[in-house]
Design a protein around this motif. Structure first.
Motif, PDB file in Angstrom:
ATOM      1  N   ALA A  84      42.112  14.466  64.918  1.00  0.00           N
ATOM      2  CA  ALA A  84      40.703  14.466  65.329  1.00  0.00           C
ATOM      3  C   ALA A  84      39.984  13.148  65.057  1.00  0.00           C
ATOM      4  O   ALA A  84      39.115  12.753  65.830  1.00  0.00           O
ATOM      5  N   THR A  85      40.348  12.462  63.969  1.00  0.00           N
ATOM      6  CA  THR A  85      39.529  11.317  63.556  1.00  0.00           C
ATOM      7  C   THR A  85      40.306  10.023  63.319  1.00  0.00           C
ATOM      8  O   THR A  85      39.698   9.010  62.992  1.00  0.00           O
ATOM      9  N   GLY A  86      41.607  10.040  63.417  1.00  0.00           N
ATOM     10  CA  GLY A  86      42.388   8.828  63.148  1.00  0.00           C
ATOM     11  C   GLY A  86      42.798   8.746  61.691  1.00  0.00           C
ATOM     12  O   GLY A  86      43.048   9.759  61.039  1.00  0.00           O
ATOM     13  N   GLY A  87      42.854   7.525  61.168  1.00  0.00           N
ATOM     14  CA  GLY A  87      43.335   7.302  59.804  1.00  0.00           C
ATOM     15  C   GLY A  87      42.424   7.890  58.740  1.00  0.00           C
ATOM     16  O   GLY A  87      41.209   7.963  58.922  1.00  0.00           O
ATOM     17  N   PHE A  88      43.034   8.302  57.640  1.00  0.00           N
ATOM     18  CA  PHE A  88      42.267   8.857  56.535  1.00  0.00           C
ATOM     19  C   PHE A  88      42.977   8.545  55.217  1.00  0.00           C
ATOM     20  O   PHE A  88      44.167   8.243  55.189  1.00  0.00           O
ATOM     21  N   ALA A  89      42.212   8.640  54.135  1.00  0.00           N
ATOM     22  CA  ALA A  89      42.739   8.597  52.767  1.00  0.00           C
ATOM     23  C   ALA A  89      42.001   9.691  51.999  1.00  0.00           C
ATOM     24  O   ALA A  89      40.779   9.637  51.848  1.00  0.00           O
ATOM     25  N   LEU A  90      42.760  10.706  51.570  1.00  0.00           N
ATOM     26  CA  LEU A  90      42.165  11.834  50.865  1.00  0.00           C
ATOM     27  C   LEU A  90      42.420  11.734  49.370  1.00  0.00           C
ATOM     28  O   LEU A  90      43.550  11.907  48.924  1.00  0.00           O
ATOM     29  N   PRO A  91      41.384  11.448  48.595  1.00  0.00           N
ATOM     30  CA  PRO A  91      41.577  11.418  47.145  1.00  0.00           C
ATOM     31  C   PRO A  91      41.741  12.831  46.603  1.00  0.00           C
ATOM     32  O   PRO A  91      41.105  13.765  47.091  1.00  0.00           O
ATOM     33  N   ASN A  92      42.637  12.979  45.654  1.00  0.00           N
ATOM     34  CA  ASN A  92      42.765  14.261  44.983  1.00  0.00           C
ATOM     35  C   ASN A  92      43.411  14.077  43.621  1.00  0.00           C
ATOM     36  O   ASN A  92      43.926  13.022  43.288  1.00  0.00           O
ATOM     37  N   LEU A  93      43.355  15.149  42.875  1.00  0.00           N
ATOM     38  CA  LEU A  93      43.935  15.201  41.542  1.00  0.00           C
ATOM     39  C   LEU A  93      44.876  16.391  41.528  1.00  0.00           C
ATOM     40  O   LEU A  93      44.533  17.459  42.024  1.00  0.00           O
ATOM     41  N   VAL A  94      46.072  16.193  40.979  1.00  0.00           N
ATOM     42  CA  VAL A  94      47.066  17.255  40.903  1.00  0.00           C
ATOM     43  C   VAL A  94      47.478  17.426  39.447  1.00  0.00           C
ATOM     44  O   VAL A  94      47.768  16.447  38.761  1.00  0.00           O
ATOM     45  N   VAL A  95      47.490  18.671  38.999  1.00  0.00           N
ATOM     46  CA  VAL A  95      48.054  19.011  37.699  1.00  0.00           C
ATOM     47  C   VAL A  95      49.339  19.778  38.007  1.00  0.00           C
ATOM     48  O   VAL A  95      49.302  20.870  38.579  1.00  0.00           O
ATOM     49  N   MET A 151      37.449  17.779  55.073  1.00  0.00           N
ATOM     50  CA  MET A 151      36.697  18.251  56.243  1.00  0.00           C
ATOM     51  C   MET A 151      36.341  17.085  57.170  1.00  0.00           C
ATOM     52  O   MET A 151      36.420  17.204  58.396  1.00  0.00           O
ATOM     53  N   ALA A 152      35.971  15.941  56.589  1.00  0.00           N
ATOM     54  CA  ALA A 152      35.666  14.762  57.403  1.00  0.00           C
ATOM     55  C   ALA A 152      36.911  14.295  58.156  1.00  0.00           C
ATOM     56  O   ALA A 152      36.836  13.954  59.343  1.00  0.00           O
ATOM     57  N   ALA A 153      38.070  14.290  57.506  1.00  0.00           N
ATOM     58  CA  ALA A 153      39.309  13.886  58.159  1.00  0.00           C
ATOM     59  C   ALA A 153      39.657  14.827  59.311  1.00  0.00           C
ATOM     60  O   ALA A 153      40.206  14.404  60.327  1.00  0.00           O
ATOM     61  N   LEU A 154      39.326  16.101  59.163  1.00  0.00           N
ATOM     62  CA  LEU A 154      39.588  17.089  60.210  1.00  0.00           C
ATOM     63  C   LEU A 154      38.530  17.063  61.316  1.00  0.00           C
ATOM     64  O   LEU A 154      38.690  17.741  62.328  1.00  0.00           O
ATOM     65  N   GLY A 155      37.450  16.307  61.098  1.00  0.00           N
ATOM     66  CA  GLY A 155      36.379  16.237  62.088  1.00  0.00           C
ATOM     67  C   GLY A 155      35.451  17.443  62.052  1.00  0.00           C
ATOM     68  O   GLY A 155      34.701  17.681  62.999  1.00  0.00           O
ATOM     69  N   VAL A 156      35.469  18.179  60.945  1.00  0.00           N
ATOM     70  CA  VAL A 156      34.618  19.360  60.794  1.00  0.00           C
ATOM     71  C   VAL A 156      33.239  18.920  60.324  1.00  0.00           C
ATOM     72  O   VAL A 156      33.117  18.135  59.378  1.00  0.00           O
ATOM     73  N   VAL A 195      47.476   9.489  52.255  1.00  0.00           N
ATOM     74  CA  VAL A 195      47.092   8.599  53.348  1.00  0.00           C
ATOM     75  C   VAL A 195      47.820   9.048  54.604  1.00  0.00           C
ATOM     76  O   VAL A 195      49.023   9.330  54.559  1.00  0.00           O
ATOM     77  N   GLY A 196      47.088   9.105  55.717  1.00  0.00           N
ATOM     78  CA  GLY A 196      47.741   9.536  56.936  1.00  0.00           C
ATOM     79  C   GLY A 196      46.852   9.427  58.145  1.00  0.00           C
ATOM     80  O   GLY A 196      45.903   8.643  58.176  1.00  0.00           O
ATOM     81  N   THR A 197      47.189  10.251  59.156  1.00  0.00           N
ATOM     82  CA  THR A 197      46.496  10.222  60.437  1.00  0.00           C
ATOM     83  C   THR A 197      46.033  11.629  60.783  1.00  0.00           C
ATOM     84  O   THR A 197      46.777  12.597  60.640  1.00  0.00           O
ATOM     85  N   SER A 198      44.810  11.700  61.274  1.00  0.00           N
ATOM     86  CA  SER A 198      44.232  12.955  61.724  1.00  0.00           C
ATOM     87  C   SER A 198      44.205  12.968  63.245  1.00  0.00           C
ATOM     88  O   SER A 198      43.829  11.975  63.870  1.00  0.00           O
TER      89      SER A 198
END
Length: 136
Positions: A97-108, A129-134, A92-95
């Motif tokens: 380009a686009t403001g706040g974001f929540a990036l789901p991911n999985l880490v092994v 990519m959406a969080a980066l405004g691409v 969770v953070g701030t971009s």
């Protein structure tokens, strides 16, 4: 001191939020591997060795495109005595380009002697990519 996989996860997250290159350097083993099984053109699928991994992370931080503020844990699979855990999470953070974001991911995450030996980072590429405004 040898940290467990969960302790290393917590330290890795803290280093990401604080953008601490030195802490990242301490967390990765010299011969560590950081993989991105889902990637996009122009992005790496595999980084080998502490220097390459930390260099790539530092370069990303220098752009200030995404700033992580916290991680939300959905689930951690594995016990404290295992070297490998699977983590379902959101960064969770701030971009810029686009403001706040929540990036789901999985880490092994695989740890040996208290350091990251292998990290497989299943990033949600469309969300990143959406969080980066691409592609907007």
């Amino acid at each position: 001191m040898t940290w467990t996989a969960r302790e290393v996860l917590d330290r890795w997250r803290r280093a990401s939020v604080e953008q601490s290159i030195e802490d990242m350097r301490c967390l990765y083993a010299v011969d560590a591997v950081h993989e991105f099984p889902f990637t996009a053109p122009g992005l790496p699928s595999r980084l080998e060795g502490r220097d390459e991994i930390v260099g790539w992370i530092a370069a990303g931080w220098s752009t200030n495109a995404l700033r992580y503020e916290t991680y939300r844990t959905r689930a951690v699979h594995g016990t404290d005595d295992q070297d490998t855990i699977v983590v379902e999470q959101e960064a969770v953070g701030t971009s810029a380009a686009t403001g706040g974001f929540a990036l789901p991911n999985l880490v092994v995450l695989t740890v040996h002697n208290g350091q990251i030996a292998e990290l497989r980072d299943y990033v949600n590429i469309p969300a990143a990519m959406a969080a980066l405004g691409v592609g907007r």
